[in-house]
Scaffold this active site. Sequence first.
Site, short mmCIF file in Angstrom:
data_model
loop_
_atom_site.label_atom_id
_atom_site.label_comp_id
_atom_site.label_asym_id
_atom_site.label_seq_id
_atom_site.Cartn_x
_atom_site.Cartn_y
_atom_site.Cartn_z
N GLY A 15 6.23 10.19 -5.48
CA GLY A 15 6.40 9.30 -4.29
C GLY A 15 5.25 8.39 -4.03
O GLY A 15 3.91 8.93 -4.62
N ASP A 54 1.02 2.73 -8.87
CA ASP A 54 0.28 3.49 -7.73
C ASP A 54 -1.39 3.67 -8.21
O ASP A 54 -2.11 3.79 -7.25
CB ASP A 54 0.90 4.92 -7.62
CG ASP A 54 2.40 4.57 -7.15
OD1 ASP A 54 2.66 3.96 -6.61
OD2 ASP A 54 3.15 5.49 -7.55
#
Length: 309
Positions: A43, A256
């Site tokens: 995520g 990320d």
Amino acid sequence: MERLKPKITVIGSINMDIVVEAERLPEQGETILGEKVHFIPGGKGANQAVAAARLGAETRMIGSLGNDEFGKSLRSSLMREHIDISGVKEVDQIHSGVASILLSKNDNRIIVIPGANAECVPADLEQKRELIQKAEIILLQLEIPLKTVEHAVRLAKAEQKKVVLNPAPAAKLSKEILSLIDFITPNRSELSLLTGQTITDEKDLEQAMSALIDLGPQHVVTTLGDQGAAFMDHHRKLMRIPGYRVSVVDTTGAGDAFNAAFAYSIATGHSLEEAVSFAVKVSALKVTKLGAQIGMPNWEEVERFQQST
Ligand code: RIB
């Protein structure tokens, strides 16, 4: 760079990544036998929170998980990283977010089923406003509902916090929201969607980044994969930081790693150029390991890499 402990609050998604490794990706309508399957925490929000925490940031997270086995395991992995998860709520009747990731050589394909991430609503931010107040930087992506991201941006600015928005997965954003963003960090295709411009060469890149500045953000940082990153402020001069040659294991989560490292560096008072340069290093290190979240480098690894480059 000296190790400091800036305060970063991440508002975003938490997924279980189901990573299937195969020699090659299947063609349309084809079935192939793969090699391995891994269940790895992921995520974009959680990955960025873990990357920031491993660098040393005091990290808090606001998000949403299902009341299921994946949810339990995702919660514990965030806790193991010493992330404050008092802003992560549990919802009934809906599963935790899941990402199906096909991994083959240096390539990946990802489908995200948001599940509980879709239940991260503006009211949660009002309830957990102190987590925004405590932060120096608010780090956002687009894997939770857009109305929540928009509310987060407005709240962060009302609290006079710096906002870093990683516009992934790509979505159109209003001028009102864009004008409240301090740093926006698209990749090439996200930049293209945000500006409506096709990007094929350096000149297109410069024009598109300048067009995005016209829409309101203070700074644009474009991630360019193994070519590093480009950045621009209101002076409209395109600057580049080259990438590193590393042996690639898994590119999932490279963006990320970049965003977390960038936010960390800005929060510790570094310049735009220093922050981009640091973020390029951290994301290069990430791709040498399997798994978005478990592959995030820690401070010692980053220091060793900095000394060797
Ligand atoms: O950026 C990588 C992440 O995208 C994966 O961990 C997956 O969960 C998706 O959100």
